[in-house]
Design a protein around this motif. Sequence first.
Motif, PDB file in Angstrom:
ATOM      1  N   ARG A 139     -12.434   1.310   1.305  1.00  0.00           N
ATOM      2  CA  ARG A 139     -11.395   0.389   1.738  1.00  0.00           C
ATOM      3  C   ARG A 139     -10.304   1.117   2.506  1.00  0.00           C
ATOM      4  O   ARG A 139      -9.814   0.627   3.531  1.00  0.00           O
ATOM      5  N   LYS A 140      -9.960   2.317   2.047  1.00  0.00           N
ATOM      6  CA  LYS A 140      -8.884   3.044   2.719  1.00  0.00           C
ATOM      7  C   LYS A 140      -9.362   3.669   4.028  1.00  0.00           C
ATOM      8  O   LYS A 140      -8.585   3.784   4.977  1.00  0.00           O
TER       9      LYS A 140
ATOM     10  N   ASP B 165     -12.865   6.729  -0.303  1.00  0.00           N
ATOM     11  CA  ASP B 165     -12.536   5.342  -0.639  1.00  0.00           C
ATOM     12  C   ASP B 165     -12.808   4.503   0.604  1.00  0.00           C
ATOM     13  O   ASP B 165     -12.095   4.616   1.600  1.00  0.00           O
TER      14      ASP B 165
ATOM     15  N   LEU C 258      -2.697   8.021   3.630  1.00  0.00           N
ATOM     16  CA  LEU C 258      -4.067   7.810   3.164  1.00  0.00           C
ATOM     17  C   LEU C 258      -4.937   9.031   3.474  1.00  0.00           C
ATOM     18  O   LEU C 258      -5.832   9.379   2.705  1.00  0.00           O
TER      19      LEU C 258
ATOM     20  N   GLN D  92      -9.107   0.876   6.320  1.00  0.00           N
ATOM     21  CA  GLN D  92      -7.712   0.625   6.676  1.00  0.00           C
ATOM     22  C   GLN D  92      -7.217   1.654   7.694  1.00  0.00           C
ATOM     23  O   GLN D  92      -6.474   1.316   8.617  1.00  0.00           O
TER      24      GLN D  92
ATOM     25  N   ASP E 115      -1.242   4.710  -7.001  1.00  0.00           N
ATOM     26  CA  ASP E 115      -2.431   4.357  -6.219  1.00  0.00           C
ATOM     27  C   ASP E 115      -3.508   5.411  -6.455  1.00  0.00           C
ATOM     28  O   ASP E 115      -3.240   6.610  -6.377  1.00  0.00           O
TER      29      ASP E 115
ATOM     30  N   ASP F 106       0.827  -1.221   0.000  1.00  0.00           N
ATOM     31  CA  ASP F 106       0.000   0.000   0.000  1.00  0.00           C
ATOM     32  C   ASP F 106       0.856   1.264   0.000  1.00  0.00           C
ATOM     33  O   ASP F 106       0.632   2.189  -0.793  1.00  0.00           O
TER      34      ASP F 106
ATOM     35  N   GLN G 196      -4.131  11.588   0.942  1.00  0.00           N
ATOM     36  CA  GLN G 196      -4.764  11.263  -0.339  1.00  0.00           C
ATOM     37  C   GLN G 196      -6.181  11.810  -0.409  1.00  0.00           C
ATOM     38  O   GLN G 196      -6.646  12.219  -1.472  1.00  0.00           O
ATOM     39  N   HIS G 197      -6.862  11.831   0.700  1.00  0.00           N
ATOM     40  CA  HIS G 197      -8.226  12.347   0.746  1.00  0.00           C
ATOM     41  C   HIS G 197      -8.263  13.865   0.956  1.00  0.00           C
ATOM     42  O   HIS G 197      -9.348  14.441   1.084  1.00  0.00           O
TER      43      HIS G 197
ATOM     44  N   LEU H 183      -7.739   6.675  -5.761  1.00  0.00           N
ATOM     45  CA  LEU H 183      -8.889   6.522  -4.871  1.00  0.00           C
ATOM     46  C   LEU H 183     -10.086   5.965  -5.634  1.00  0.00           C
ATOM     47  O   LEU H 183     -10.395   6.421  -6.740  1.00  0.00           O
TER      48      LEU H 183
END
Length: 704
Positions: free
Chosen positions: A582-583, A580, A663, A586, A535, A526, A666-667, A537
């Motif tokens: 899944r993230k 996302d 992560l 996580q 990677d 990841d 990323q958002h 989203l």
Amino acid sequence: MDRTSIRHKPMIGMAAFLLACLLAWAAPLPASGETVLRPPSAAGLANGDPLMLEEGWTVYRDALVPAARFGGGCSLSFAGLEAEHVTLPDIWGPALTTRVSTGHGTATYCLDLALPQTSQALALSLGTTRSVYAIYAVSRGRYGELEVQSLHRNGDPSRAEGIVAVNPTAPVIPLPHDLRQFRLVVQLANYVHKQGGIVDVPSIGFLQKMDSAERRASALPTALALVLVLVAILTLVVGRSTSNPRGHLIFAALCATSALRVVLVSNLIWDYLPSFPEARKYDLEYFSLFLVAPAYYAFICYLFREGRVVWVDKLIYGVSAVFCLFALLVAPFMAPGTVTLLREPFQLLWAVIILAVGVTILRTLLMEKEARRDALAVLLAAMVYFAYEVLTSMKIIGASMELSNLLIVFVTMLHIRAFMLKYRRVEGERDTLHRTLRDANAVLEARADELTRALMAAEQASLAKSEFLATMSHELRTPLNAIIGFSETMKLEVFGPLGHGKYAEYAKDINNSGTHLLDLVSDILDISRVESGTDALNEEEVCIESVARAVLAATAAQAGKAEVVCRLDADAGLPPVFADERKIRQILTNLVGNAIKFNVPGGTVAVTLARDESGYRIAVADTGIGIVAEDIPKALARFGQLEDQFRRKYEGLGLGLPIVQVLTEQHGGHFAIESTPGRGTTVTITLPRERCLPSAPDLACAAG
């Protein structure tokens, strides 16, 4: 002010002048009627030397005596008239006074003259009177009749109080060719200056010679003013091409104010504006003096104290500004000559300036070797000018227009020399600094190139590392999945008993170790994908409350084993978010797992969900061991461990918090961590409010 006096009066000149006035006032005067007249000797006139009319004068104070009354001699016996025998100059009123009217009044002067016969025309030079005057020659004709001739006048002394426009400087006055034995009668009336009277020693000489001297006296100040203006203009032109024109502006201001001073003190203004008011001329004359002083001081400060402003500077500039404003804006609306009351107070400021300049030059000579030549040039100019003032004040040498102008030119040249030395020194220092900066810049550019190459190599190495980790993680997943699957089958004895009991225990250990290793490989994969930029989203509507409950349910066994209580605190009516899933799962799994792992038996883990103005806030707090503030950056580093890797108590590669951080970024969210050793840690994730969606009835965000 005298046409032959264009220099600035320092303290020594005024001190000598006041001392002379005091001695003259204290000397005993002859009794009334006592004849002690000593008519001037005309012996030198035949040799071409001017006849100085200092002695032998009789004055009648506060009276304008008609010239015809002096037919029998200068001593009169009329009622109400009292004769006084004086030597010129004769000045009324004290210099130090608070009233401008101390020198106001009238007077009549009389002098018996006997001039030698000569073929050349003679002329009289009276000089400055500061007054409205009328000059007469009283003599006897061929048959003994009384003759009164008007030689020159600039107005009617009997009406002087109403006269506001007058040139108080008498020109060279030609004498009639046959006028050799006569009485010189001068009527004066002063109402524009605090000191009246005859302030110069009149003289008689050959007309051609005196007229030539008069023309020089008029031309030299004009030439000097033009030279100073030209120097100021050239200085400004040169200053425009420099990077720092401040020094050029200061020197140009000094030259320009000096030119203004020359024009006003030398009476040139009446050559172009004959009707210019005398009182306004005094206002502007003092205004130019009030400008020259701070300009000279600013020039000295530029030469030797550039960039530093001390309290003495503020005092000098402030007081000078007050004087300038008074002379320019206030004095014109007050009594004529009021500005002359500021002469003595301003001399105190001159004393402060001289003291400050002396200290500055002395300090430069002793402590600043580079500026020593500049200081010597300025010191020489000051000493020459000071010596000239002392010698003229003590009557050791006579003041003359030629000598005064030459002195001003010499002092100006010395100041130009000092300015050029300063300019060349500053330019040399600038060139040296430029070379130093250029060399340093070359070194920095070389180092920057090295750093750029090193950065590119590091980026390539990091990319290679990320690609290697991604490849290896992908390759490891396939055998790990087989190991986990087969060990799970063996652990459950799907195809029958394994035989000995240890085999089942070993199969369980193999399954647990494989699962743990798969989690580590997934984390590495990841973070490698995020770092390599591959990677993306997979954004959709997500109910974070439902995800949080699922994560807590999945980690319940881990929490029970660690004797930790987990709970969820969520505000009512929380909206779904565009993220996302899944993230997000996580993120919560890593945070809750860390909170359980680093907690203490009997501790708690609280997951708080809320929405505020900043966005959607997810906070995971524990009551565990905590982290000291200086170790937080290490905990957020890739593979960061707070304990020695061979002695650490807790398992893992230290990728939990770094993965959560990347992560979150990323958002577009904000990651924050607060921790207190022994009390616990709180990690807060804030998703931007733009990701919050309107509440959707068909999206289940409630408990259940």
